[in-house]
Enzyme design. Structure first.
Site, short mmCIF file in Angstrom:
data_model
loop_
_atom_site.label_atom_id
_atom_site.label_comp_id
_atom_site.label_asym_id
_atom_site.label_seq_id
_atom_site.Cartn_x
_atom_site.Cartn_y
_atom_site.Cartn_z
N ASP A 1 58.87 36.83 -18.28
CA ASP A 1 58.49 37.40 -16.97
C ASP A 1 59.49 36.98 -15.90
OD1 ASP A 1 55.43 38.51 -16.04
OD2 ASP A 1 56.78 37.86 -14.43
N ASP B 1 64.48 39.09 -16.59
CA ASP B 1 64.35 40.36 -15.89
C ASP B 1 64.54 41.46 -16.94
OD1 ASP B 1 64.70 42.66 -14.43
OD2 ASP B 1 66.21 41.84 -13.06
N VAL B 2 63.50 42.28 -17.17
CA VAL B 2 63.60 43.29 -18.23
C VAL B 2 64.70 44.32 -17.98
CG1 VAL B 2 61.19 43.15 -19.02
CG2 VAL B 2 61.79 44.76 -17.20
N ASN C 1 55.55 45.51 -21.68
CA ASN C 1 54.46 45.67 -20.71
C ASN C 1 54.93 45.60 -19.25
OD1 ASN C 1 51.59 45.15 -19.54
ND2 ASN C 1 52.74 43.29 -19.04
N TYR D 1 57.06 56.87 -10.49
CA TYR D 1 56.21 56.14 -11.44
C TYR D 1 55.79 57.08 -12.57
CZ TYR D 1 52.49 53.02 -13.14
OH TYR D 1 51.70 52.21 -13.92
N LYS E 1 56.66 56.66 -16.59
CA LYS E 1 55.57 56.45 -17.56
C LYS E 1 55.49 57.62 -18.55
CE LYS E 1 54.40 52.38 -16.28
NZ LYS E 1 54.52 51.24 -17.20
N1 LIG Z 1 46.93 47.84 -13.22
C1 LIG Z 1 46.83 49.14 -13.44
O1 LIG Z 1 45.97 49.83 -12.84
C2 LIG Z 1 47.75 49.81 -14.44
C3 LIG Z 1 47.42 51.11 -14.87
C4 LIG Z 1 48.23 51.74 -15.79
C5 LIG Z 1 49.35 51.10 -16.28
N2 LIG Z 1 49.66 49.85 -15.85
C6 LIG Z 1 50.87 49.24 -16.40
O2 LIG Z 1 50.56 47.98 -16.95
C7 LIG Z 1 51.71 47.16 -16.95
C8 LIG Z 1 51.34 45.79 -16.39
O3 LIG Z 1 50.97 45.95 -15.03
P1 LIG Z 1 49.83 45.08 -14.34
O4 LIG Z 1 48.84 46.01 -13.80
O5 LIG Z 1 49.39 43.98 -15.21
O6 LIG Z 1 50.65 44.52 -13.06
P2 LIG Z 1 50.96 43.04 -12.59
O7 LIG Z 1 51.82 43.17 -11.39
O8 LIG Z 1 49.69 42.27 -12.49
O9 LIG Z 1 51.79 42.45 -13.82
C9 LIG Z 1 53.10 42.91 -14.10
C10 LIG Z 1 53.91 41.75 -14.63
O10 LIG Z 1 55.24 42.23 -14.87
C11 LIG Z 1 56.16 41.30 -14.30
N3 LIG Z 1 57.41 41.96 -13.94
C12 LIG Z 1 57.64 42.84 -12.94
N4 LIG Z 1 58.95 43.19 -12.90
C13 LIG Z 1 59.55 42.52 -13.92
C14 LIG Z 1 60.88 42.48 -14.39
N5 LIG Z 1 61.87 43.17 -13.81
N6 LIG Z 1 61.16 41.71 -15.47
C15 LIG Z 1 60.17 40.97 -16.06
N7 LIG Z 1 58.89 40.96 -15.64
C16 LIG Z 1 58.58 41.74 -14.58
C17 LIG Z 1 55.42 40.74 -13.10
O11 LIG Z 1 55.96 39.50 -12.65
C18 LIG Z 1 53.99 40.62 -13.62
O12 LIG Z 1 53.76 39.38 -14.24
C19 LIG Z 1 52.76 47.88 -16.12
O13 LIG Z 1 53.69 48.51 -16.99
C20 LIG Z 1 51.94 48.92 -15.37
O14 LIG Z 1 52.71 50.05 -15.02
C21 LIG Z 1 48.89 49.19 -14.94
#
Ligand SMILES: NC(=O)c1ccc[n+]([C@@H]2O[C@H](COP(=O)([O-])OP(=O)(O)OC[C@H]3O[C@@H](n4cnc5c(N)ncnc54)[C@H](O)[C@@H]3O)[C@@H](O)[C@H]2O)c1
Length: 294
Positions: free
Chosen positions: A37, A63-64, A90, A157, A161
């Site tokens: 992360d 950083d991904v 993720n 976005y 996706k």
């Molecule tokens: N929460 C929702 O409603 C939702 C719905 C659909 C899809 N998603 C997807 O689920 C996934 C996780 O999101 P979440 O809701 O847990 O959000 P979140 O912000 O709680 O967690 C995302 C994590 O990714 C990390 N991150 C961000 N940029 C990064 C990078 N460049 N390199 C490495 N790590 C990085 C962040 O530090 C965080 O720990 C994402 O791909 C998001 O698009 C979330």
């Protein structure tokens, strides 16, 4: 006995939100967990939380959007745990709300580099490792319901996706004979910190655009929807159930089915119109056009 015991999963964005809920669920199934992360403090806290649950865990800051970070992560994961059996792409960000005319290039680049190239780099580095030991393995990409339909003012976005869904479909076919199960997780709203994702916007993607009133309204509505979303731990538990059943599309919100039904119905109607088209019938009869394929 769980098929996951003693195997190793690497989870990008595993320090928080959905990634952490997957880490906890898989760790409790007996997997070794690598959380990778960009955010240092939550990463250390998640490492501590997982260790407290009795999970063997390695935390890596990365950083991904940088392929070299993926290579460093792979090296560290192998040194610590040996064979790798699961990659969960993720990490993702949802910022960059804006219209077709106003969304700035820095925001587009940020979303494409993290949400799309992050997945591409992760798979590119890890698929050879998933394949090399010949044991069953998994490549999981986290998309979104937004990847299954267009979301107004959320073009960037949505596009990233939708690309993740399409890539998963392509890779599932490519890897079907390689003992790598590909799945795509597509949640709707989940209570996480995704609405605060600007905290993770790297300086190189800084945006100086003032959002319009429309954009602020959509961003506020999205924040509210995330706050009203399902508990994040439901996603982890549902994920285990779906993996055990070998599901490709993994949904967590059955109430969103009408969204994909409407899209499928619109596509079916469009094909019907093409089938009924006098123009296409005419050129087919004249053998002017080879329709190929099916
Ligand atoms: N929460 C929702 O409603 C939702 C719905 C659909 C899809 N998603 C997807 O689920 C996934 C996780 O999101 P979440 O809701 O847990 O959000 P979140 O912000 O709680 O967690 C995302 C994590 O990714 C990390 N991150 C961000 N940029 C990064 C990078 N460049 N390199 C490495 N790590 C990085 C962040 O530090 C965080 O720990 C994402 O791909 C998001 O698009 C979330």
């Amino acid at each position: 006995m769980s098929q996951f015991i003693g195997k190793t999963a690497v989870i990008s964005g595993g320090a928080d939100g959905i990634g952490k809920s997957l880490a906890k669920a898989l760790g409790q199934e007996g997997m070794n967990i690598v959380i990778a992360d960009i955010e240092k403090q939550p990463l250390a806290e998640a490492e501590q939380e997982l260790t407290g649950l009795g999970v063997s865990v390695l935390a890596i800051e990365m950083d991904v959007a940088r392929k070299s970070d993926w290579e460093r992560t792979a090296k560290a994961a192998r040194e610590r745990f040996g064979d790798i059996h699961m990659l969960i792409n993720n990490a993702g960000v949802s910022g960059g709300v804006g219209s077709v005319e106003t969304l700035d290039e820095a925001s587009w680049r940020w979303l494409i580099d993290v949400n799309l190239m992050g997945v591409v780099y992760g798979a590119n580095v890890f698929v050879p490792l998933l394949r090399e030991h010949g044991e069953p393995s998994w490549l999981i990409n986290v998309a979104s319901m937004a990847g299954m339909c267009g979301v107004p003012l959320g073009g960037a976005y949505t596009a990233t996706k939708a690309a993740v869904v399409a890539l998963s479909e392509a890779w599932a076919q490519e890897l079907k004979d390689q003992a790598v199960q590909v799945s795509v997780l597509a949640p709707a709203f989940v209570r996480t910190r995704i609405h605060q994702c600007n905290r993770n916007r790297q300086r190189r993607y800084a945006s100086h655009i003032e959002p319009s009133a429309d954009v602020v309204k959509v961003a506020d509505a999205t924040t509210q929807a995330v706050k009203n979303g399902i508990d994040v731990n439901i996603v982890g538990q549902r994920f285990i159930e779906a993996l055990e059943a070998g599901e490709f599309y993994i949904f967590t919100h059955p109430n969103y089915q009408p969204v994909t039904d409407r899209r499928s119905a619109a596509i079916a109607e469009a094909f019907q119109r093409a089938s009924d088209s006098p123009f296409l019938k005419d050129i087919k009869q004249q053998n002017v056009l080879n329709f190929g394929g099916q």
